[in-house]
Design a protein around this motif. Structure first.
Motif, short mmCIF file in Angstrom:
data_model
loop_
_atom_site.label_atom_id
_atom_site.label_comp_id
_atom_site.label_asym_id
_atom_site.label_seq_id
_atom_site.Cartn_x
_atom_site.Cartn_y
_atom_site.Cartn_z
N ALA A 17 -23.80 -101.16 -20.91
CA ALA A 17 -22.84 -101.41 -19.96
C ALA A 17 -22.27 -101.97 -18.33
CB ALA A 17 -22.74 -99.50 -20.01
N VAL A 18 -23.39 -102.08 -18.02
CA VAL A 18 -23.07 -102.19 -16.56
C VAL A 18 -23.88 -103.56 -16.42
CG1 VAL A 18 -24.57 -100.25 -15.57
CG2 VAL A 18 -25.73 -102.02 -16.10
N HIS A 19 -23.22 -104.48 -18.10
CA HIS A 19 -23.44 -106.02 -17.97
C HIS A 19 -24.70 -106.59 -17.02
CE1 HIS A 19 -19.85 -105.85 -19.17
NE2 HIS A 19 -18.83 -104.60 -17.36
N LEU A 20 -25.92 -106.51 -17.70
CA LEU A 20 -27.07 -107.05 -17.01
C LEU A 20 -27.19 -108.23 -18.51
CD1 LEU A 20 -29.59 -104.15 -16.12
CD2 LEU A 20 -28.47 -105.83 -14.69
N PRO A 21 -28.25 -109.00 -17.57
CA PRO A 21 -28.51 -110.11 -18.45
C PRO A 21 -28.82 -109.63 -20.04
CG PRO A 21 -28.33 -110.49 -16.68
CD PRO A 21 -28.43 -109.46 -16.23
N GLY A 22 -28.13 -110.59 -21.03
CA GLY A 22 -29.47 -110.27 -22.14
C GLY A 22 -30.34 -110.67 -21.76
N GLU A 23 -31.85 -109.84 -22.68
CA GLU A 23 -33.17 -110.27 -22.92
C GLU A 23 -32.94 -111.49 -23.81
OE1 GLU A 23 -33.39 -106.21 -20.87
OE2 GLU A 23 -32.37 -107.02 -23.12
N GLY A 24 -31.93 -111.72 -24.44
CA GLY A 24 -32.42 -112.68 -25.86
C GLY A 24 -32.08 -113.22 -25.29
N ALA A 25 -31.41 -114.09 -23.73
CA ALA A 25 -31.05 -115.00 -23.01
C ALA A 25 -32.53 -115.86 -22.69
CB ALA A 25 -30.18 -115.22 -22.22
N VAL A 26 -33.20 -115.09 -22.37
CA VAL A 26 -34.54 -115.20 -22.25
C VAL A 26 -35.53 -115.78 -23.49
CG1 VAL A 26 -36.90 -114.91 -20.15
CG2 VAL A 26 -34.33 -114.02 -19.60
N GLN A 27 -35.89 -115.07 -24.58
CA GLN A 27 -36.24 -115.01 -25.62
C GLN A 27 -35.98 -116.88 -26.36
OE1 GLN A 27 -36.81 -112.44 -29.40
NE2 GLN A 27 -38.44 -112.39 -28.16
#
Length: 278
Positions: free
Chosen positions: A61-71
């Motif tokens: 909702a607050v548009h934090l980066p997805g953890e999946g991008a780092v993984q």
């Protein structure tokens, strides 16, 4: 004359060093209390998964980066993911203990300050673990993330989280991995004077990428622990040390009349001339 003008932290101030046995008992006692406290937070499985869904939705909702991008970056190379899992499993406690041990021996005043910060931070984290059990993203199906520890190894957690007797896998909020790493990095920057000391901040940066990339923590876990650490820094300030004064061959003339200063300087030059003329 010049030796006394070196920075005061070049040599440890032994008067500020607390008794070793007392400190060992204190640190071990705090660690035991923390471990038992985390175990006491076990058993709230349904609440932990419910909270995990709320945290995941809030981050989106607050548009934090997805953890999946780092993984995804780590999963490009199996060696890289092995290194990340190893870093997560083996660096956390040893790095913090080495940090405290070095400060105790070489920077006693910084040691007392750092130990207090870590104790307050860990106590606050334990309270949150009890009040807000949270399943990590690797256990939440909605994230689509891989449990890299279980799939690639090594891991410090059991394969059945609810029955894990060695660790509480539902204590993700806040991340003490990141909080302790920030304290180590900042503490070493403050306690040292090398031009390379800022490189110590790589430890918290790497730790942040590791805990997110291995799906052990959400971004929000790190944000919360950073806020707690900021409060601890504001409340527990590093005590100031008295500057080391240079030993002059004649009394200080600060604040003396101009004619007195001139007379003192003339006397000093005459003394030096008579001494060298022997």
């Amino acid at each position: 004359m010049f030796a006394g003008s070196r920075p005061a932290d070049r040599e440890p101030d032994s008067s500020a060093r607390p008794p070793l046995v007392r400190e060992l008992l204190l640190v071990v006692g705090l660690f035991v209390i923390y471990k038992f406290g985390r175990q006491a937070a076990n058993g709230h499985v349904d609440e932990a998964y419910h909270n995990a869904g709320r945290v995941w939705d809030l981050e989106r909702a607050v548009h934090l980066p997805g953890e999946g991008a780092v993984q995804a970056l780590l999963l490009h190379d199996e060696t890289l993911i092995h290194l990340a899992n190893t870093y997560y499993a083996t660096v956390h406690f040893p790095a913090t203990l080495l940090f405290l041990g070095w400060l105790y021996w070489r920077r006693p005043r910084h040691y007392v300050w750092s130990r207090r910060i870590l104790a307050v931070l860990t106590g606050a984290a334990l309270a949150l673990h009890l009040l807000f059990p949270l399943a990590p993203p690797r256990l939440l199906a909605a994230t689509g993330l891989v449990d890299t520890g279980q799939v690639y190894g090594p891991t410090v957690y059991g394969s059945t989280p609810a029955a894990d007797s060695m660790a509480n896998q539902f204590a993700a909020m806040p991340s003490l991995h990141f909080g302790w790493a920030v304290m180590v990095g900042v503490g070493l920057v403050v306690a040292t004077r090398s031009r390379w000391r800022w490189l110590w901040l790589l430890h918290p940066v790497i730790t942040l990428l590791v805990i997110v990339g291995t799906a052990n923590h959400y971004w929000l876990d790190s944000i919360v622990v950073a806020a707690l650490l900021s409060v601890a820094f504001a409340a527990l300030r590093l005590p100031r040390t008295e500057p080391v004064k240079a030993h002059l061959p004649w009394p200080s003339t600060a604040g003396a009349p101009a004619h007195a200063v001139a007379a003192a300087r003339t006397s000093g030059r005459s003394y030096a001339s008579s001494g060298t003329g022997r």
